[in-house]
Design a protein around this motif. Structure first.
Motif, PDB file in Angstrom:
ATOM      1  N   ILE A   6       0.837  -1.201   0.000  1.00 16.39           N
ATOM      2  CA  ILE A   6       0.000   0.000   0.000  1.00 16.39           C
ATOM      3  C   ILE A   6       0.874   1.253   0.000  1.00 16.39           C
ATOM      4  O   ILE A   6       0.602   2.216  -0.714  1.00 16.39           O
ATOM      5  CB  ILE A   6      -0.969  -0.010   1.195  1.00 16.39           C
ATOM      6  CG1 ILE A   6      -2.023  -1.090   1.000  1.00 16.39           C
ATOM      7  CG2 ILE A   6      -1.622   1.352   1.391  1.00 16.39           C
ATOM      8  CD1 ILE A   6      -2.890  -1.339   2.205  1.00 16.39           C
ATOM      9  N   PHE A   7       1.941   1.243   0.790  1.00 15.07           N
ATOM     10  CA  PHE A   7       2.831   2.400   0.820  1.00 15.07           C
ATOM     11  C   PHE A   7       3.528   2.593  -0.521  1.00 15.07           C
ATOM     12  O   PHE A   7       3.688   3.719  -0.997  1.00 15.07           O
ATOM     13  CB  PHE A   7       3.859   2.258   1.947  1.00 15.07           C
ATOM     14  CG  PHE A   7       4.660   3.503   2.173  1.00 15.07           C
ATOM     15  CD1 PHE A   7       4.054   4.652   2.646  1.00 15.07           C
ATOM     16  CD2 PHE A   7       6.018   3.529   1.911  1.00 15.07           C
ATOM     17  CE1 PHE A   7       4.783   5.815   2.854  1.00 15.07           C
ATOM     18  CE2 PHE A   7       6.754   4.679   2.114  1.00 15.07           C
ATOM     19  CZ  PHE A   7       6.133   5.822   2.585  1.00 15.07           C
ATOM     20  N   GLY A   8       3.932   1.490  -1.163  1.00 13.92           N
ATOM     21  CA  GLY A   8       4.536   1.580  -2.495  1.00 13.92           C
ATOM     22  C   GLY A   8       3.563   2.161  -3.514  1.00 13.92           C
ATOM     23  O   GLY A   8       3.934   2.988  -4.349  1.00 13.92           O
ATOM     24  N   ALA A   9       2.291   1.745  -3.449  1.00 10.35           N
ATOM     25  CA  ALA A   9       1.276   2.292  -4.355  1.00 10.35           C
ATOM     26  C   ALA A   9       1.048   3.764  -4.071  1.00 10.35           C
ATOM     27  O   ALA A   9       0.898   4.569  -5.003  1.00 10.35           O
ATOM     28  CB  ALA A   9      -0.021   1.504  -4.208  1.00 10.35           C
ATOM     29  N   TYR A  10       1.022   4.132  -2.802  1.00 12.70           N
ATOM     30  CA  TYR A  10       0.867   5.536  -2.407  1.00 12.70           C
ATOM     31  C   TYR A  10       2.005   6.388  -2.971  1.00 12.70           C
ATOM     32  O   TYR A  10       1.778   7.459  -3.536  1.00 12.70           O
ATOM     33  CB  TYR A  10       0.819   5.630  -0.882  1.00 12.70           C
ATOM     34  CG  TYR A  10       0.950   7.023  -0.333  1.00 12.70           C
ATOM     35  CD1 TYR A  10      -0.121   7.902  -0.348  1.00 12.70           C
ATOM     36  CD2 TYR A  10       2.161   7.461   0.192  1.00 12.70           C
ATOM     37  CE1 TYR A  10       0.004   9.187   0.148  1.00 12.70           C
ATOM     38  CE2 TYR A  10       2.300   8.730   0.692  1.00 12.70           C
ATOM     39  CZ  TYR A  10       1.217   9.598   0.671  1.00 12.70           C
ATOM     40  OH  TYR A  10       1.359  10.863   1.150  1.00 12.70           O
ATOM     41  N   LEU A  11       3.230   5.917  -2.836  1.00 12.30           N
ATOM     42  CA  LEU A  11       4.377   6.658  -3.354  1.00 12.30           C
ATOM     43  C   LEU A  11       4.326   6.769  -4.875  1.00 12.30           C
ATOM     44  O   LEU A  11       4.668   7.811  -5.441  1.00 12.30           O
ATOM     45  CB  LEU A  11       5.689   5.995  -2.934  1.00 12.30           C
ATOM     46  CG  LEU A  11       6.085   6.158  -1.474  1.00 12.30           C
ATOM     47  CD1 LEU A  11       7.399   5.434  -1.209  1.00 12.30           C
ATOM     48  CD2 LEU A  11       6.215   7.607  -1.104  1.00 12.30           C
ATOM     49  N   THR A  12       3.910   5.703  -5.553  1.00  6.79           N
ATOM     50  CA  THR A  12       3.802   5.730  -7.010  1.00  6.79           C
ATOM     51  C   THR A  12       2.801   6.780  -7.460  1.00  6.79           C
ATOM     52  O   THR A  12       3.081   7.588  -8.358  1.00  6.79           O
ATOM     53  CB  THR A  12       3.398   4.341  -7.539  1.00  6.79           C
ATOM     54  OG1 THR A  12       4.376   3.379  -7.122  1.00  6.79           O
ATOM     55  CG2 THR A  12       3.292   4.347  -9.058  1.00  6.79           C
ATOM     56  N   VAL A  13       1.626   6.800  -6.832  1.00  4.63           N
ATOM     57  CA  VAL A  13       0.609   7.787  -7.185  1.00  4.63           C
ATOM     58  C   VAL A  13       1.120   9.202  -6.906  1.00  4.63           C
ATOM     59  O   VAL A  13       0.934  10.120  -7.713  1.00  4.63           O
ATOM     60  CB  VAL A  13      -0.708   7.513  -6.427  1.00  4.63           C
ATOM     61  CG1 VAL A  13      -1.677   8.668  -6.566  1.00  4.63           C
ATOM     62  CG2 VAL A  13      -1.335   6.223  -6.915  1.00  4.63           C
ATOM     63  N   PHE A  14       1.798   9.387  -5.770  1.00  2.00           N
ATOM     64  CA  PHE A  14       2.335  10.709  -5.445  1.00  2.00           C
ATOM     65  C   PHE A  14       3.349  11.165  -6.487  1.00  2.00           C
ATOM     66  O   PHE A  14       3.283  12.293  -6.973  1.00  2.00           O
ATOM     67  CB  PHE A  14       2.992  10.715  -4.059  1.00  2.00           C
ATOM     68  CG  PHE A  14       3.796  11.955  -3.820  1.00  2.00           C
ATOM     69  CD1 PHE A  14       3.170  13.152  -3.514  1.00  2.00           C
ATOM     70  CD2 PHE A  14       5.173  11.944  -3.938  1.00  2.00           C
ATOM     71  CE1 PHE A  14       3.898  14.317  -3.320  1.00  2.00           C
ATOM     72  CE2 PHE A  14       5.912  13.097  -3.755  1.00  2.00           C
ATOM     73  CZ  PHE A  14       5.270  14.292  -3.441  1.00  2.00           C
TER      74      PHE A  14
END
Length: 80
Positions: A54-62
């Motif tokens: 989830i954190f990796g997906a969050y960083l990707t979107v950011f």
């Protein structure tokens, strides 16, 4: 790992309040949303692997959003 999401929620909440006090209302709303997102996730009791995903997906979107904004929305040389 769930405690780290509460820490992220705490710090994004601090930033949201500071942005609000600095009359940056749109930015403060974004950070209040992130605060709610992180605090909600912290109480789901997910596995550590899922928290990392989830954190990796969050960083990707950011990073995609930030790159789009700085490339196409910001005017070079504009001060305000």
């Amino acid at each position: 790992m769930d405690r780290m999401y509460r820490v992220l929620g705490f710090w994004t909440g601090i930033f949201a309040v500071m942005f609000y006090l600095g009359d940056m209302f749109t930015t403060s709303l974004i950070f209040f949303g992130q605060t709610g997102f992180f605090v909600l996730l912290s109480y789901l009791k997910l596995s550590e692997r899922m928290y990392i995903y989830i954190f990796g997906a969050y960083l990707t979107v950011f990073f995609v959003g930030f790159t789009y904004w700085t490339t196409f929305m910001m005017v070079p040389g504009a001060t305000h």
